[in-house]
Design a protein around this motif. Structure first.
Motif, PDB file in Angstrom:
ATOM      1  N   GLN A  32      -1.968  -7.567  -3.813  1.00 50.30           N
ATOM      2  CA  GLN A  32      -2.387  -7.748  -5.199  1.00 50.30           C
ATOM      3  C   GLN A  32      -1.483  -6.879  -6.057  1.00 50.30           C
ATOM      4  OE1 GLN A  32      -6.407  -6.561  -6.070  1.00 50.30           O
ATOM      5  NE2 GLN A  32      -6.274  -7.154  -8.219  1.00 50.30           N
ATOM      6  N   ILE A  66      -1.777  -3.391  -4.043  1.00 49.19           N
ATOM      7  CA  ILE A  66      -2.767  -3.066  -3.017  1.00 49.19           C
ATOM      8  C   ILE A  66      -2.878  -4.227  -2.040  1.00 49.19           C
ATOM      9  CG2 ILE A  66      -5.193  -2.521  -2.582  1.00 49.19           C
ATOM     10  CD1 ILE A  66      -5.294  -1.303  -5.392  1.00 49.19           C
ATOM     11  N   SER A  68      -4.657  -6.741  -0.127  1.00 42.05           N
ATOM     12  CA  SER A  68      -6.002  -7.286  -0.294  1.00 42.05           C
ATOM     13  C   SER A  68      -6.449  -8.157   0.863  1.00 42.05           C
ATOM     14  CB  SER A  68      -6.073  -8.095  -1.594  1.00 42.05           C
ATOM     15  OG  SER A  68      -5.163  -9.191  -1.559  1.00 42.05           O
ATOM     16  N   GLU A  69      -5.496  -8.622   1.678  1.00 41.50           N
ATOM     17  CA  GLU A  69      -5.842  -9.487   2.805  1.00 41.50           C
ATOM     18  C   GLU A  69      -4.712  -9.438   3.821  1.00 41.50           C
ATOM     19  OE1 GLU A  69      -7.345 -14.126   3.533  1.00 41.50           O
ATOM     20  OE2 GLU A  69      -7.164 -13.315   1.500  1.00 41.50           O
ATOM     21  N   LEU A  79      -5.171  -2.815   5.133  1.00 40.58           N
ATOM     22  CA  LEU A  79      -6.129  -3.288   4.144  1.00 40.58           C
ATOM     23  C   LEU A  79      -6.511  -2.181   3.166  1.00 40.58           C
ATOM     24  CD1 LEU A  79      -8.618  -5.608   6.075  1.00 40.58           C
ATOM     25  CD2 LEU A  79      -7.252  -6.209   4.051  1.00 40.58           C
ATOM     26  N   GLY A  80      -6.413  -2.497   1.880  1.00 39.67           N
ATOM     27  CA  GLY A  80      -6.800  -1.558   0.839  1.00 39.67           C
ATOM     28  C   GLY A  80      -5.780  -0.484   0.525  1.00 39.67           C
ATOM     29  N   PHE A 116      -0.558 -12.181  -7.056  1.00 39.17           N
ATOM     30  CA  PHE A 116      -0.604 -12.008  -5.601  1.00 39.17           C
ATOM     31  C   PHE A 116       0.698 -12.504  -4.977  1.00 39.17           C
ATOM     32  CE2 PHE A 116      -5.024 -12.599  -6.898  1.00 39.17           C
ATOM     33  CZ  PHE A 116      -5.660 -11.531  -6.282  1.00 39.17           C
TER      34      PHE A 116
END
Length: 332
Positions: A32, A66, A68-69, A79-80, A116
Motif C-alpha cells: 500500500q 506498508i 498489506s498482503e 505483513l504490516g 497499491f
C-alpha cells in the motif's frame, strides 16, 4: 485503486485512472503506497521519448509503503511492515553489467504512482526508520544510481576532489551527499546560482555556473583539477570535463541528457590516461550496500515539493521545467 497511467490520447499524456487491484503472483507482496517519487524517465515516457511505451501502464519507479498482503504464508513476516521498493528488476548474475532482461519498475510493467503495487518479495527492504514517507519514497532509483556511479564505478576514495555536474536533480543530490559522507572534497556545477547556494549549505566547497563560458577554466584554476567527475549530461560538455579532470582521473556518466557529443578530445583522453566509465542503475548487491550506507550515515533525501495524486500533472510539469531541487514526491 487510483493510479497515474500513460495515455497518449490525452492532452497531458497521463491520466488519473481507477483500476482493479491486480491479483498477487507467485512470491509477490502487495504494498500500500504511502508516497511515490518522480524520475526523469516518467516525464520521458510522457513525452514519448522512452522505448517500449504502452498506454494504460502505471508510471512511477520509486515508492514506499506498508505491506498489506502476501502471496503465501512463507512471506507473513513482511505483513504490516514499512518498506521501500527496489525498482531494478532482473539485473542478472554479473555485478559488472545488467542482463538483457533488465527492466525498471514503471514501464513496461506497472509502477508506483498508485494506491497499491504488487512486487516480488525480493524487491522490498525495510524503510529507514529516520525517514519520513516522502523521504523514503525519494530514495530508491536515484539513491541506487548515485551509489553505483560514485562508489562502485567511480571508486571514490577519501580526500579526493569530486565534481558533481547538474546539481539540483535527484541523482546529483545523492552523489553530493554520499561523497561528503565518504570524505570527498566536493564541488558542483549548475545553471542556477540558487542551487549552487543550496549545495554550499550541504558542505560543498564551491559551485560553478556552467552558463558562464569560462566556467571550466575557472574550475581548473580554483581546484587544480578533479580526481573524479560524476555527470549525467554528456553531449558537447564532455570536452569541458576532459579539460578539468586530472591526468589519470575518472569521468563517470549515468546519462546523456544532452545527447552524443559532436566533438571529442580523444588525444587528451589517451595522453592523460583518463578513464571514461558508464553506469546504469545498480545491482541487488549495490542496493543493499546503498541502503546500509544511507542508514549508517543517516542521509536524508532532499525533497523538493510534495503533490497529491490528483496534482500529478503539476508534478510532471515541474519535472519537465527542471525547477526542482531534490526529488518531486507524490503523496498517496
Amino acid at each position: 485503486m487510483k493510479a497515474i497511467v500513460l495515455n497518449r490520447e490525452t492532452e497531458s499524456k497521463i491520466e488519473l485512472a481507477d483500476l482493479p487491484v491486480p491479483q498477487l503472483g507467485t512470491d509477490q507482496v502487495r504494498v500500500q503506497i504511502k508516497a511515490a517519487a518522480l524520475n526523469h524517465r516518467d516525464e520521458w515516457c510522457r513525452q514519448g521519448l522512452y522505448p517500449n511505451l504502452k498506454d494504460g501502464v502505471i508510471l512511477g519507479s520509486d515508492g514506499a509503503g506498508i505491506v498489506s498482503e502476501v502471496a503465501h504464508q512463507g512471506l507473513n513476516e513482511w505483513l504490516g511492515r514499512e518498506v521501500i521498493i527496489n525498482p531494478a528488476l532482473n539485473w542478472g548474475e554479473s555485478e559488472k553489467v545488467q542482463s538483457k532482461d533488465f527492466q525498471i519498475l514503471g514501464m513496461p510493467g506497472h509502477g508506483t504512482l498508485t494506491e497499491f503495487v504488487n512486487v516480488d518479495f525480493s524487491r522490498i527492504f525495510p524503510k529507514p526508520s529516520f525517514m519520513s514517507w516522502e523521504e523514503a519514497a525519494a530514495l530508491p532509483l536515484g539513491g541506487l544510481t548515485a551509489f553505483r556511479a560514485l562508489m562502485v564505478q567511480g571508486g571514490l576514495q577519501k580526500g579526493e576532489k569530486v565534481l558533481v555536474t547538474g546539481f539540483g536533480g535527484g541523482v546529483a543530490q545523492f552523489v553530493v551527499q554520499y561523497a561528503l559522507a565518504n570524505g570527498g572534497e566536493v564541488f558542483v556545477s549548475s545553471s542556477s546560482d540558487d542551487k549552487i547556494a543550496s549545495a554550499l549549505q550541504l558542505g560543498v566547497k564551491k559551485g560553478f555556473n556552467y552558463k558562464n563560458e569560462d566556467w571550466a577554466e575557472a574550475a581548473l584554476q580554483k581546484t587544480g583539477g578533479f580526481d573524479l567527475i560524476i555527470d549525467s549530461a554528456m553531449g558537447d560538455t564532455i570536452n569541458n570535463l576532459i579539460h578539468v579532470v586530472k591526468p589519470g582521473g575518472r569521468i563517470v556518466f549515468y546519462g546523456a541528457t544532452k545527447g552524443n557529443p559532436d566533438g571529442f578530445n580523444a588525444r587528451k583522453v589517451f595522453w592523460n590516461q583518463i578513464k571514461l566509465i558508464g553506469s546504469t542503475m545498480g545491482s541487488d548487491k549495490d542496493f543493499a550496500e546503498m541502503l546500509s550506507f544511507v542508514n549508517q550515515n543517516k542521509i536524508r533525501p532532499l525533497v523538493d515539493r510534495v503533490f497529491s495524486l490528483e496534482e500529478a500533472e503539476k508534478a510532471f510539469d515541474r519535472m519537465k521545467a527542471g525547477q526542482q531541487l531534490g526529488k518531486i514526491v507524490i503523496k498517496i
